[in-house]
Design an enzyme around this catalytic site. Structure first.
Site, mmCIF file in Angstrom:
data_model
loop_
_atom_site.group_PDB
_atom_site.id
_atom_site.type_symbol
_atom_site.label_atom_id
_atom_site.label_comp_id
_atom_site.label_asym_id
_atom_site.label_seq_id
_atom_site.Cartn_x
_atom_site.Cartn_y
_atom_site.Cartn_z
ATOM 1 C CB SER A 147 -0.942 0.006 1.206
ATOM 2 O OG SER A 147 -0.234 0.168 2.420
ATOM 3 C CG ASP A 205 5.289 0.150 5.759
ATOM 4 O OD1 ASP A 205 6.171 -0.010 6.625
ATOM 5 O OD2 ASP A 205 4.360 -0.666 5.576
#
Length: 396
Positions: A147, A205
């Site tokens: 994502s 991330d």
């Protein structure tokens, strides 16, 4: 729009050391994976807004004029990503007809796309027609940053189309990267996409996906590390589902119950992260066989610690057993309880050992990829520099 077409890519991520301990104030090392997400943005003269996500079988088209009513504050600045506009998120949920309880992968990806698209182009007199097609080498829901790579690609492509960032310098016959300042902007917009998808992400991330290489994460502070060597790995997805929330809660319960026992374990994991960082810094100058031996031992020790914390799983134990039988060293990456594991491959690792380990792991029902860590972050590509396999999907 300032450009008619662009292709960008961003890497996935793995945690090398520091899983779970990072929640309790210890150091974690996050690394980029040379498994990438690719996005192609094209101007659409019909005024339609299209999003094609072949990995998750999602193909949608919207009329740009229908999106004018949920537009955010026109005083917003595409060169400055601020806090998430929760009112806009709610209006977009209503526009695509989903409730707060509907949070499947496709819905959240579309919601993140529409939010970034409308926010980046909020200063425009009218919303431009465009189509984005995204294809990824990363599996979704495996804890490998799929994502974040999606959000980083969206941010880079939309900011380029808006003219908020200039074309990156370099030879676009191959690949090129933006300036540090422009990558900061890409990262800040990507973080908003991650907030839509995950609610309260750490920011690790999207930072790894933006800058690539390795990041040190400690007490909320993210520090990109320079001079990190690219290491070959075997990445294995056990495909065993797990709940990160449940696993994190279980570790906390064990620490609360046995503080005198568990605190030294967390301290040891912290020391492993620091020693690994030091070893990788030394390897950047001249990798030596003894460096790989240290990295292998650190992986073995950390895996034992993670078992002590209660986040091991029979599927991960099988991964470690199979690879160790070929002289290879593995550990889980991410939340544990299943999910994925990393196996370090030396430069002189016998290809037959990798092949036989991969075959046995696949016989267990796992997915395996031979790849590397320390890959470059977000990049812009020319058509000629993109792999044919990727182009087949981007031309969908």
């Amino acid at each position: 729009m300032h450009i008619k077409e662009c292709i960008v890519s961003a890497p996935g991520k793995a945690i090398l050391h520091g899983e779970h301990a990072v929640v309790h104030g210890k150091v974690a090392l996050a690394v980029s994976l040379n498994l990438r997400t690719y996005l192609r943005l094209e101007a659409n003269p019909t005024g339609k807004i299209g999003i094609n996500l072949p990995n998750i079988n999602t193909f949608l088209s919207f009329d740009a004029t229908a999106l004018q009513s949920p537009l955010p504050d026109r005083t917003a600045d595409s060169r400055n990503a601020k806090e998430l506009d929760v009112d806009l998120v709610a209006r977009l949920r209503g526009f695509i007809g989903v409730t707060d309880s509907n949070s499947d992968t496709s819905t959240m990806a579309v919601l993140a796309f529409l939010y970034l698209y409308m926010s980046v182009f909020t200063e425009s007199e009218e919303l431009p027609g465009l189509t984005v097609t995204v294809w990824s080498e990363l599996p979704t829901g495996a804890g490998l940053g799929s994502s974040a790579a999606f959000s980083v690609c969206l941010a880079a492509a939309l900011l380029s189309a808006r003219g908020a960032i200039a074309p990156p310098p370099g030879d676009l016959e191959h690949t090129a990267r933006w300036s540090s300042e422009e990558m900061e902007l890409i990262n800040s917009w990507a973080f908003l996409g991650e907030k839509i998808i995950h609610g309260n992400p750490s920011g690790v991330d999207n930072a790894v996906s933006t800058w690539g290489g390795m990041l040190r994460y400690h007490a909320g502070k993210i520090t990109p590390l320079s001079r990190v060597p690219m290491l070959r790995i075997l990445l294995t997805n056990t495909k065993v589902p797990r709940s990160t929330k449940v696993l994190v809660a279980g570790v906390k319960e064990k620490i609360d119950k046995f503080p005198a026992v568990m605190s030294p374990v967390l301290e040891s994991i912290d020391a492993i992260s620091s020693m690994c960082q030091q070893t990788l810094n030394e390897m950047a100058s001249e990798p030596m066989p003894e460096h790989y031996s240290v990295l292998e031992e650190l992986m073995d020790i950390n895996q034992h610690h993670l078992d002590v914390l209660g986040v091991g799983h029979p599927s991960l134990a099988a991964l470690c057993r199979v690879t160790l039988g070929r002289g290879l060293h593995s550990k889980l990456t991410g939340a544990g309880g299943g999910g994925c594991g990393l196996t370090l491959l030396r430069p002189d690792t016998d290809p037959s050992a990798i092949h036989s380990a991969t075959r046995e792991l696949k016989d267990c029902g796992y997915d395996c990829w031979e790849t590397s860590i320390g890959a470059p972050g977000v990049q812009q590509h020319s058509l000629s520099s993109v792999k044919e396999e990727v182009l087949r999907f981007l031309n969908h």
